[in-house]
Design a protein around this motif. Structure first.
Motif, PDB file in Angstrom:
ATOM      1  N   LEU A   1      10.404   4.074   5.399  1.00 35.90           N
ATOM      2  CA  LEU A   1       9.376   3.767   6.402  1.00 35.90           C
ATOM      3  C   LEU A   1       9.353   2.307   6.828  1.00 35.90           C
ATOM      4  O   LEU A   1       8.593   1.936   7.718  1.00 35.90           O
TER       5      LEU A   1
ATOM      6  N   GLY B   1       0.136   4.171  -2.396  1.00 37.68           N
ATOM      7  CA  GLY B   1      -0.358   5.402  -1.796  1.00 37.68           C
ATOM      8  C   GLY B   1      -1.827   5.340  -1.458  1.00 37.68           C
ATOM      9  O   GLY B   1      -2.524   6.364  -1.473  1.00 37.68           O
TER      10      GLY B   1
ATOM     11  N   ASP C   1       0.827  -1.212   0.000  1.00 36.59           N
ATOM     12  CA  ASP C   1       0.000   0.000   0.000  1.00 36.59           C
ATOM     13  C   ASP C   1       0.863   1.265   0.000  1.00 36.59           C
ATOM     14  O   ASP C   1       0.456   2.298  -0.519  1.00 36.59           O
ATOM     15  N   TYR C   2       2.050   1.191   0.616  1.00 34.52           N
ATOM     16  CA  TYR C   2       2.930   2.364   0.667  1.00 34.52           C
ATOM     17  C   TYR C   2       3.382   2.768  -0.733  1.00 34.52           C
ATOM     18  O   TYR C   2       3.608   3.938  -1.002  1.00 34.52           O
ATOM     19  N   LEU C   3       3.528   1.769  -1.614  1.00 44.12           N
ATOM     20  CA  LEU C   3       3.932   2.086  -2.978  1.00 44.12           C
ATOM     21  C   LEU C   3       2.765   2.642  -3.767  1.00 44.12           C
ATOM     22  O   LEU C   3       2.917   3.504  -4.612  1.00 44.12           O
TER      23      LEU C   3
ATOM     24  N   GLU D   1      12.231   7.382  -0.380  1.00 40.62           N
ATOM     25  CA  GLU D   1      11.570   7.892   0.830  1.00 40.62           C
ATOM     26  C   GLU D   1      10.551   6.879   1.364  1.00 40.62           C
ATOM     27  O   GLU D   1      10.411   6.709   2.575  1.00 40.62           O
ATOM     28  N   VAL D   2       9.868   6.219   0.448  1.00 41.40           N
ATOM     29  CA  VAL D   2       8.881   5.210   0.866  1.00 41.40           C
ATOM     30  C   VAL D   2       9.590   4.098   1.647  1.00 41.40           C
ATOM     31  O   VAL D   2       9.134   3.675   2.710  1.00 41.40           O
TER      32      VAL D   2
ATOM     33  N   SER E   1       4.675   6.316  -8.828  1.00 37.57           N
ATOM     34  CA  SER E   1       3.660   7.168  -8.187  1.00 37.57           C
ATOM     35  C   SER E   1       4.234   7.958  -7.018  1.00 37.57           C
ATOM     36  O   SER E   1       3.715   9.009  -6.660  1.00 37.57           O
ATOM     37  N   GLY E   2       5.261   7.424  -6.381  1.00 40.26           N
ATOM     38  CA  GLY E   2       5.829   8.093  -5.208  1.00 40.26           C
ATOM     39  C   GLY E   2       7.340   8.222  -5.329  1.00 40.26           C
ATOM     40  O   GLY E   2       7.899   8.064  -6.413  1.00 40.26           O
ATOM     41  N   LYS E   3       7.990   8.533  -4.219  1.00 38.50           N
ATOM     42  CA  LYS E   3       9.456   8.621  -4.216  1.00 38.50           C
ATOM     43  C   LYS E   3       9.978   7.396  -3.480  1.00 38.50           C
ATOM     44  O   LYS E   3       9.941   7.334  -2.248  1.00 38.50           O
TER      45      LYS E   3
ATOM     46  N   PRO F   1      13.480   8.176  11.565  1.00 34.21           N
ATOM     47  CA  PRO F   1      13.507   9.650  11.668  1.00 34.21           C
ATOM     48  C   PRO F   1      14.809  10.279  11.168  1.00 34.21           C
ATOM     49  O   PRO F   1      14.847  11.472  10.892  1.00 34.21           O
TER      50      PRO F   1
ATOM     51  N   PRO G   1      10.835   2.780  13.505  1.00 29.91           N
ATOM     52  CA  PRO G   1      10.220   4.113  13.481  1.00 29.91           C
ATOM     53  C   PRO G   1      10.708   5.046  14.591  1.00 29.91           C
ATOM     54  O   PRO G   1      10.478   6.248  14.514  1.00 29.91           O
ATOM     55  N   TYR G   2      11.374   4.519  15.608  1.00 31.15           N
ATOM     56  CA  TYR G   2      11.809   5.359  16.728  1.00 31.15           C
ATOM     57  C   TYR G   2      13.213   5.913  16.521  1.00 31.15           C
ATOM     58  O   TYR G   2      13.460   7.091  16.721  1.00 31.15           O
TER      59      TYR G   2
END
Lengths: 351, 165
Positions: free
Chosen positions: A123, A58, A54-56, A119-120, A114-116, A132, A127-128
């Motif tokens: 994720l 979007g 789903d991240y790809l 950067e995708v 569709s995205g970068k 970041p 995440p901690y």
């Protein structure tokens, strides 16, 4: 154990940007081609399993929309993995082993344009403490490449040789995004993208889809003259924390290869899902491949790397060479996660 | 004892260039011109709307565009008594499945300007379009559907035709 074989493989042309078409429009013709080639009717295929993210796309639950491309009427038995579709093939293989299905359609797809992508992929990190920092997939691979250069006898020249061979092999692959004749010197003269990796060391960003049909024993023999039998398949994962791993080796690949029985017979071809040149070297060592093994006759992921399906395509590329009689026993590999975190190994053989 | 950390903030944003797809793009462009485009499936022959480039049942590409009427028959419905976020339509209103004339798949839309005790399956409806100068590439060019003064249609017959296609 039931005998299960790959009987059909099809893939879309790998492209940097598929333009105004949507995922369904990318998948559908490839599904149709794979089914037609399988000799089975859509209604004869018991199970359907896909791999996508789903991240790809979007959009949440985007894989449900993609079902339009697979044909879900009358209602079908279906599943999905948020991973490379090589793992969807694994799930399908388990389903057949369990006796709940005799055949399966597996597809994977993504439209990274569709995205970068860099950067995708950030994720997927912790995440901690890691995500970041904004570190991206190519930078992490470069970290691994640097560690390999420091610790092993490999040099940047070895990286370049991997690029030259894959790009040259890709000339025979009509679905390849990048192909051509290059020299090691030419590549080494180029500047680094993220040191020590040059552009040629990295797989391209691709839009694409691929589809495999597998079937159990008698069905495979009935519809396919020379099925590519799955003699062994296994997948292993390493810790999420990059610091907890030795990035210069692939312990998970080595173990999966042992469980899948890679070296229980001679290997003709290997299709390795190495999105970076140095990763092919790590994988070759982990699989303990001999020098006479032909590696990535398709050009591998360096020729085209649609996320979530480039691993499935490795199985398809190896299987189709067995089906056609060009090879007798092959190994296919798929990877997922940063720096070869998770690896699947599949041994295929003709009869 | 130090204070427990209950949350940290790590801002993340991703930008996407979303593509509707070839067929849906034509559908959206059609709306800009006040047309509703469906597509006929080459296999089951059903006319699908909105045009999606695929027959979801057969899993085959659909290429044959079919222009549909902006009139149709309401099959199932619900009466919504709570406001919908971002919508100008004031409750209560009707959310309904509408089979546009010429289509074989229900389109989801709103029905308004109707007394709620008269709502029934089989009711004939017509699109109420926004003023043309407000048309965009959107199904919201149709504000909602309004009742049409025509005899009801037998919904079971309509549904049977589709089930057996």
């Amino acid at each position: 154990m039931r005998d299960v074989a790959v009987i059909s493989f099809a893939q879309a042309k790998n492209v940097r940007d598929a333009g105004a078409v949507n995922e369904v429009e990318i998948i559908m013709p490839v599904v149709a081609e794979a089914i037609a080639q399988s000799g089975l009717a859509r209604s004869e295929i018991d199970f359907t399993c896909s791999g996508s993210s789903d991240y790809l796309q979007g959009a949440p639950f985007a894989f449900v929309m993609a079902l339009d491309g697979a044909g879900a009427w009358p209602p079908i038995s279906e599943s999905h993995v948020e991973m490379d579709a090589a793992w969807a093939l694994y799930e399908s293989w388990v389903k057949i082993q369990s006796g709940h299905a005799d055949s399966a359609l597996i597809y994977g797809f993504s439209k990274a344009s569709s995205g970068k992508l860099r950067e995708v992929l950030n994720l997927q990190l912790d995440p901690y403490c890691v995500a970041p920092l904004g570190i991206d997939s190519v930078s992490l691979a470069a970290l691994q490449a640097r560690a390999l250069l420091e610790k092993s006898a490999y040099s940047e020249k070895d990286f370049a040789e991997v690029a030259v061979r894959n790009r040259a092999n890709a000339k025979n692959n009509p679905k390849a995004q990048l192909a051509g004749d290059y020299s090691v010197d030419e590549i080494l003269a180029e500047p680094c993208l993220v040191s020590p990796l040059r552009k040629h060391d990295c797989a391209p960003i691709s839009d694409g889809a691929s589809v495999i049909v597998i079937a159990a024993g008698d069905i495979a023999r009935r519809v396919c003259k020379r099925p590519a039998w799955i003699r062994g398949i296994d997948h292993r994962i390493e810790p999420h924390s990059l610091g907890a791993r030795d990035l210069t080796v692939s312990a998970s690949t080595r173990l999966a290869a042992e469980k899948a029985g890679v070296n229980q017979g001679p290997i003709d071809i290997a299709e390795l899902h190495a999105p970076f040149t140095h990763q092919e070297l790590i994988l070759r060592d982990a699989l303990q491949l001999k020098d006479d093994v032909e590696i990535n006759p398709s050009g591998g992921a360096l020729a085209g790397n649609p996320m979530m399906t480039a691993g499935l395509s490795r199985i398809g590329e190896a299987a189709s060479r067995i089906i056609s009689g060009q090879a007798n026993r092959g190994v296919a590999h798929a990877t997922s996660g940063p720096c070869l975190q998770q690896n699947l190994v599949c041994v295929l053989e003709g009869e | 004892m130090s204070e427990p950390i209950t949350q940290i903030v790590t801002p993340t944003s991703l930008d996407y260039t979303f593509t509707a797809g070839g067929a849906t793009e034509r559908f959206l462009r059609g709306l800009k011109d006040g047309k509703i485009l469906g597509q006929r499936c080459p296999k089951c022959q059903l006319v699908i709307v909105p045009a999606r480039g695929a027959c979801a049942r057969c899993g085959v590409p659909t290429e044959d565009d079919v222009e549909l009427a902006d009139t149709g028959t309401m099959t199932t419905y619900t009466i919504v008594h709570i406001p919908v976020p971002g919508s100008d339509v004031k409750p209560p209103f009707v959310a309904a499945t509408i089979f546009l004339d010429g289509a074989d798949i229900g389109l989801f839309h709103l029905v308004h300007e109707v007394s709620l005790d008269k709502i029934r399956p089989g009711m004939r409806v017509k699109a109420s379009w926004k003023p043309q100068e407000d048309w965009g590439f959107s199904l919201t060019n149709i504000r909602y559907f309004v009742p049409l003064d025509e005899p009801d249609v037998d919904v079971t017959e309509l549904e049977r035709r589709i089930a057996h296609a």
